[in-house]
Design a protein around this motif. Structure first.
Motif, PDB file in Angstrom:
ATOM      1  N   TYR A  83       0.822  -1.047   0.156  1.00  0.00           N
ATOM      2  CA  TYR A  83       0.208   0.200  -0.078  1.00  0.00           C
ATOM      3  C   TYR A  83       0.813   1.174  -0.015  1.00  0.00           C
ATOM      4  O   TYR A  83       0.278   2.392  -0.392  1.00  0.00           O
ATOM      5  CB  TYR A  83      -0.858  -0.088   1.221  1.00  0.00           C
ATOM      6  N   SER A  84       2.114   1.184   0.377  1.00  0.00           N
ATOM      7  CA  SER A  84       2.902   2.261   0.487  1.00  0.00           C
ATOM      8  C   SER A  84       3.336   2.708  -1.196  1.00  0.00           C
ATOM      9  O   SER A  84       3.728   3.903  -1.398  1.00  0.00           O
ATOM     10  CB  SER A  84       4.303   1.904   0.869  1.00  0.00           C
ATOM     11  N   GLY A  85       2.653   2.066  -2.032  1.00  0.00           N
ATOM     12  CA  GLY A  85       2.628   2.667  -3.522  1.00  0.00           C
ATOM     13  C   GLY A  85       1.714   3.809  -3.736  1.00  0.00           C
ATOM     14  O   GLY A  85       2.044   4.604  -4.645  1.00  0.00           O
ATOM     15  N   ILE A  86       0.979   4.046  -2.607  1.00  0.00           N
ATOM     16  CA  ILE A  86       0.102   5.172  -2.707  1.00  0.00           C
ATOM     17  C   ILE A  86       0.804   6.157  -1.424  1.00  0.00           C
ATOM     18  O   ILE A  86       0.923   7.453  -2.129  1.00  0.00           O
ATOM     19  CB  ILE A  86      -1.339   4.786  -2.006  1.00  0.00           C
ATOM     20  N   THR A  87       1.581   5.552  -0.495  1.00  0.00           N
ATOM     21  CA  THR A  87       2.044   6.675   0.524  1.00  0.00           C
ATOM     22  C   THR A  87       3.372   7.164   0.024  1.00  0.00           C
ATOM     23  O   THR A  87       3.545   8.618   0.186  1.00  0.00           O
ATOM     24  CB  THR A  87       2.214   5.894   1.826  1.00  0.00           C
ATOM     25  N   VAL A  88       4.188   6.391  -0.605  1.00  0.00           N
ATOM     26  CA  VAL A  88       5.527   6.843  -0.575  1.00  0.00           C
ATOM     27  C   VAL A  88       5.578   8.185  -1.730  1.00  0.00           C
ATOM     28  O   VAL A  88       6.192   9.227  -1.418  1.00  0.00           O
ATOM     29  CB  VAL A  88       6.384   5.739  -1.416  1.00  0.00           C
ATOM     30  N   PRO A  89       4.777   7.855  -3.269  1.00  0.00           N
ATOM     31  CA  PRO A  89       4.867   9.365  -3.877  1.00  0.00           C
ATOM     32  C   PRO A  89       4.257  10.493  -3.060  1.00  0.00           C
ATOM     33  O   PRO A  89       4.755  11.729  -3.508  1.00  0.00           O
ATOM     34  CB  PRO A  89       4.088   8.722  -4.967  1.00  0.00           C
ATOM     35  N   LEU A  90       3.270  10.339  -2.339  1.00  0.00           N
ATOM     36  CA  LEU A  90       2.740  11.559  -1.529  1.00  0.00           C
ATOM     37  C   LEU A  90       3.906  11.990  -0.593  1.00  0.00           C
ATOM     38  O   LEU A  90       3.857  13.318  -0.473  1.00  0.00           O
ATOM     39  CB  LEU A  90       1.673  11.259  -0.691  1.00  0.00           C
ATOM     40  N   GLY A 126       8.339  -1.522  -3.936  1.00  0.00           N
ATOM     41  CA  GLY A 126       8.137  -2.768  -4.120  1.00  0.00           C
ATOM     42  C   GLY A 126       6.669  -3.268  -4.052  1.00  0.00           C
ATOM     43  O   GLY A 126       5.938  -2.996  -3.169  1.00  0.00           O
ATOM     44  N   ASN A 127       6.274  -4.042  -5.227  1.00  0.00           N
ATOM     45  CA  ASN A 127       4.821  -4.774  -5.097  1.00  0.00           C
ATOM     46  C   ASN A 127       3.878  -3.460  -4.999  1.00  0.00           C
ATOM     47  O   ASN A 127       3.013  -3.537  -4.175  1.00  0.00           O
ATOM     48  CB  ASN A 127       4.891  -5.850  -4.064  1.00  0.00           C
ATOM     49  N   PRO A 128       3.938  -2.463  -5.669  1.00  0.00           N
ATOM     50  CA  PRO A 128       3.337  -1.296  -5.101  1.00  0.00           C
ATOM     51  C   PRO A 128       1.938  -1.243  -5.805  1.00  0.00           C
ATOM     52  O   PRO A 128       1.845  -0.927  -6.725  1.00  0.00           O
ATOM     53  CB  PRO A 128       4.107   0.098  -5.667  1.00  0.00           C
ATOM     54  N   LEU A 129       0.852  -0.892  -4.744  1.00  0.00           N
ATOM     55  CA  LEU A 129      -0.497  -0.699  -5.084  1.00  0.00           C
ATOM     56  C   LEU A 129      -0.490   0.839  -5.372  1.00  0.00           C
ATOM     57  O   LEU A 129       0.018   1.866  -4.790  1.00  0.00           O
ATOM     58  CB  LEU A 129      -1.403  -0.785  -3.870  1.00  0.00           C
ATOM     59  N   THR A 130      -0.642   0.990  -6.722  1.00  0.00           N
ATOM     60  CA  THR A 130      -0.571   2.507  -7.238  1.00  0.00           C
ATOM     61  C   THR A 130      -1.869   3.018  -7.886  1.00  0.00           C
ATOM     62  O   THR A 130      -2.110   4.547  -7.611  1.00  0.00           O
ATOM     63  CB  THR A 130       0.435   2.357  -8.531  1.00  0.00           C
ATOM     64  N   GLN A 131      -2.623   2.145  -8.408  1.00  0.00           N
ATOM     65  CA  GLN A 131      -4.371   2.466  -8.633  1.00  0.00           C
ATOM     66  C   GLN A 131      -4.985   1.734  -8.017  1.00  0.00           C
ATOM     67  O   GLN A 131      -5.000   0.462  -8.550  1.00  0.00           O
ATOM     68  CB  GLN A 131      -4.270   2.547 -10.317  1.00  0.00           C
ATOM     69  N   THR A 132      -5.966   1.956  -7.175  1.00  0.00           N
ATOM     70  CA  THR A 132      -6.600   1.020  -6.344  1.00  0.00           C
ATOM     71  C   THR A 132      -7.572   0.091  -7.306  1.00  0.00           C
ATOM     72  O   THR A 132      -7.721  -0.893  -7.401  1.00  0.00           O
ATOM     73  CB  THR A 132      -7.390   1.813  -5.132  1.00  0.00           C
ATOM     74  N   TYR A 133      -8.460   0.795  -8.241  1.00  0.00           N
ATOM     75  CA  TYR A 133      -9.466   0.150  -8.901  1.00  0.00           C
ATOM     76  C   TYR A 133      -8.599  -0.609 -10.055  1.00  0.00           C
ATOM     77  O   TYR A 133      -9.017  -1.767 -10.281  1.00  0.00           O
ATOM     78  CB  TYR A 133     -10.316   1.221  -9.764  1.00  0.00           C
ATOM     79  N   ALA A 134      -7.588  -0.063 -10.506  1.00  0.00           N
ATOM     80  CA  ALA A 134      -6.962  -0.832 -11.650  1.00  0.00           C
ATOM     81  C   ALA A 134      -6.350  -1.959 -11.298  1.00  0.00           C
ATOM     82  O   ALA A 134      -5.969  -3.115 -11.822  1.00  0.00           O
ATOM     83  CB  ALA A 134      -6.035   0.129 -12.365  1.00  0.00           C
ATOM     84  N   ASN A 135      -5.770  -1.864  -9.968  1.00  0.00           N
ATOM     85  CA  ASN A 135      -5.046  -2.965  -9.346  1.00  0.00           C
ATOM     86  C   ASN A 135      -5.911  -4.236  -9.282  1.00  0.00           C
ATOM     87  O   ASN A 135      -5.674  -5.122  -9.723  1.00  0.00           O
ATOM     88  CB  ASN A 135      -4.307  -2.843  -8.163  1.00  0.00           C
ATOM     89  N   TYR A 136      -7.187  -4.003  -8.582  1.00  0.00           N
ATOM     90  CA  TYR A 136      -7.848  -5.108  -8.400  1.00  0.00           C
ATOM     91  C   TYR A 136      -8.655  -5.709  -9.587  1.00  0.00           C
ATOM     92  O   TYR A 136      -8.824  -6.778  -9.846  1.00  0.00           O
ATOM     93  CB  TYR A 136      -9.105  -4.632  -7.148  1.00  0.00           C
ATOM     94  N   ASN A 137      -9.110  -4.499 -10.648  1.00  0.00           N
ATOM     95  CA  ASN A 137      -9.624  -5.214 -11.756  1.00  0.00           C
ATOM     96  C   ASN A 137      -8.541  -5.805 -12.689  1.00  0.00           C
ATOM     97  O   ASN A 137      -8.800  -6.783 -13.402  1.00  0.00           O
ATOM     98  CB  ASN A 137     -10.104  -3.761 -12.485  1.00  0.00           C
TER      99      ASN A 137
END
Length: 470
Positions: free
Chosen positions: A183-190, A215-226
């Motif tokens: 989830y730090s794929g959201i946090t780190v860029p901020l 690493g293994n970064p969640l970057t776009q929540t909808y696109a990731n799960y989709n």
């Protein structure tokens, strides 16, 4: 007095005021040994709190390990564990830190800790932080201060880093990287944005930011799960016929399907049948009812899996909770007494849920950081993004899609990288002006990569921090 000398005097005075304030509002202790570890640490560990936010009502706890090679010259990494709400201790003991649990010899009251031969602290100074408040040993002094969001957490993390460096001025000139996974794929860029904003505004201390690591970064929540459906097809978990049918009938969107679209619903029922017993953190691991992962990862149905015998890797997670809740351990770590009731590796009240914009304590006000990455392409900045190729929590295919959307130039095309003569994964190097991005897969790794492939990931980070090819 000349204008340059006057400006220098004012800057020195302001820095002195900030430094004085920082010392009054932070605490830290050097830890030479911890319960469960035999002997004195061969590395330098420091723990402490730094107050941030309004009236410093948020007290963020951290673990800092100096580089075992050259603290004065090696980079400084701020490591942000995902969740949100997962303790920095998770990254320290399960992924990249100098300690790991000895699972075969941890049947006593206090689990046994041993050295990690592939610790990233062999080549870098690393701060592991518990953030936001309510994570790990971090706490708030008021109920209201426990409420946070993506944006507020990033602001607090930047404030933390400023104050930490004022308390540790010898690291001000070390190359700084903001790092994290999941989830730090959201946090780190901020946080990176906050740091760049501070640099451009000339805020003291001016941080020596060189880039970021994800690493293994969640970057776009909808696109990731989709994107899990396309990944499952690519990995041979869905047939060509089923994937093409679902793609056509659902128009490429597999979440929140129109109830009147019967063909899409039928296809997705078959997709679910194929994937419901596949373990998302690593698709090759045997299926079992999740204890740890169900709390960490939202299921497609929006609820947790039944609780029974946990997966063997989930059992490992229980060691940290057993260890960190021992009073002797908390005393050794210099945890402020009475600030927490029970330590958890991840605070479930903060954990991301795709179906909601917030929990009681956390608001997910940022759903994508792709635009942040685009803005970094105009900076003098280095980035490393890596993915375990057997991870279906954050599929590498989704990561490759958003990297492609940055429209970078290719410096070195897709090719294997090696450890001990064996293919460790595949890598591509990109650039745009002074921006450089290295993307790498880690062959056979899951979510997150260093947990599954520690040796390969150590060589990866050592080479990249040394500005060499993977």
């Amino acid at each position: 007095m000349s204008q340059p000398h006057l400006r220098q005097l004012l800057l020195s005075f302001n820095l002195m005021l900030l430094l004085t304030a920082a010392f009054f509002t932070t605490t830290h202790s050097v830890i030479q040994n911890l319960p469960g570890f035999n002997g004195t640490f061969p590395f330098k560990l420091q723990t402490g709190y730094i107050g941030v936010g309004e009236s410093e009502q948020v007290q963020l706890f951290y673990y800092f390990i100096e580089s075992e090679r050259s603290p004065a010259n090696d980079p400084l990494l701020l490591w942000l564990t995902g969740g949100p709400g997962c303790s920095g201790f998770s990254g320290l003991v399960y992924e990249i830190g100098p300690l790991v649990f000895d699972y075969d010899n941890s049947d006593g009251i206090i689990p046994t800790l041993v050295l990690n031969p592939y610790s990233w602290t062999k080549v870098a100074n690393i701060i592991f932080i518990d953030q936001p408040a309510g994570t790990g040993f971090s706490y708030a002094t008021t109920a209201e201060a426990y409420k946070s969001s993506n944006t507020l957490s990033a602001i607090h993390t930047y404030q933390f880093l400023q104050k930490w460096l004022l308390n540790h001025p010898k690291f001000l000139n070390n190359p700084l990287y903001i790092a994290g996974d999941s989830y730090s794929g959201i946090t780190v860029p901020l946080v990176v944005n906050q740091v760049y904003g501070g640099i451009e505004a000339g805020r003291n201390p001016v941080l020596n930011l060189k880039g970021y690591i994800l690493g293994n970064p969640l970057t776009q929540t909808y696109a990731n799960y989709n994107g899990r459906v396309a990944y499952a097809h690519r990995m041979g978990l869905l047939s060509d016929e089923l994937y093409q049918s679902a793609k056509e009938n659902c128009y490429g969107y597999y979440l929140s399907v129109d109830p009147s679209n019967g063909a899409c619903k039928d296809d997705l029922e078959r997709v679910t049948q194929c994937l419901e017993k596949i373990r998302k953190p690593h698709i090759l691991e045997p299926w079992c009812d999740n204890m740890w992962t169900a709390l960490l990862l939202p299921s497609d149905e929006g609820h947790c899996a039944p609780q029974s015998e946990p997966c063997y890797r989930d059992k490992y997670a229980l060691y940290s909770e057993k260890w960190a809740n021992v009073k002797l351990v908390q005393e050794a770590l210099q945890v402020a007494e009475g600030t927490i009731t029970e330590w958890a590796r991840c605070n479930a009240t903060l954990t991301y849920d795709l179906d909601y914009n917030q929990t009681e304590a956390f608001t997910y006000d940022v759903k994508s950081t792709v635009d942040d990455h685009k803005s970094f392409t105009y900076k003098d900045c280095r980035a490393l993004v890596y993915s375990g190729d057997h991870d279906m929590v954050v599929p590498h295919t989704v990561t490759e899609e958003w990297i492609k959307s940055l429209k970078l130039q290719v410096k070195n095309g897709w090719r294997p990288w090696f450890v001990d003569g064996q293919v460790a994964g595949y890598t591509t190097e990109y650039f745009h002006g002074r921006y450089e991005l290295t993307y790498a897969t880690v062959k056979g790794a899951g979510h997150t990569a260093p947990e599954y492939k520690p040796e390969e990931c150590f060589h990866m980070i050592q080479r990249w921090l040394g500005h060499g090819p993977l």
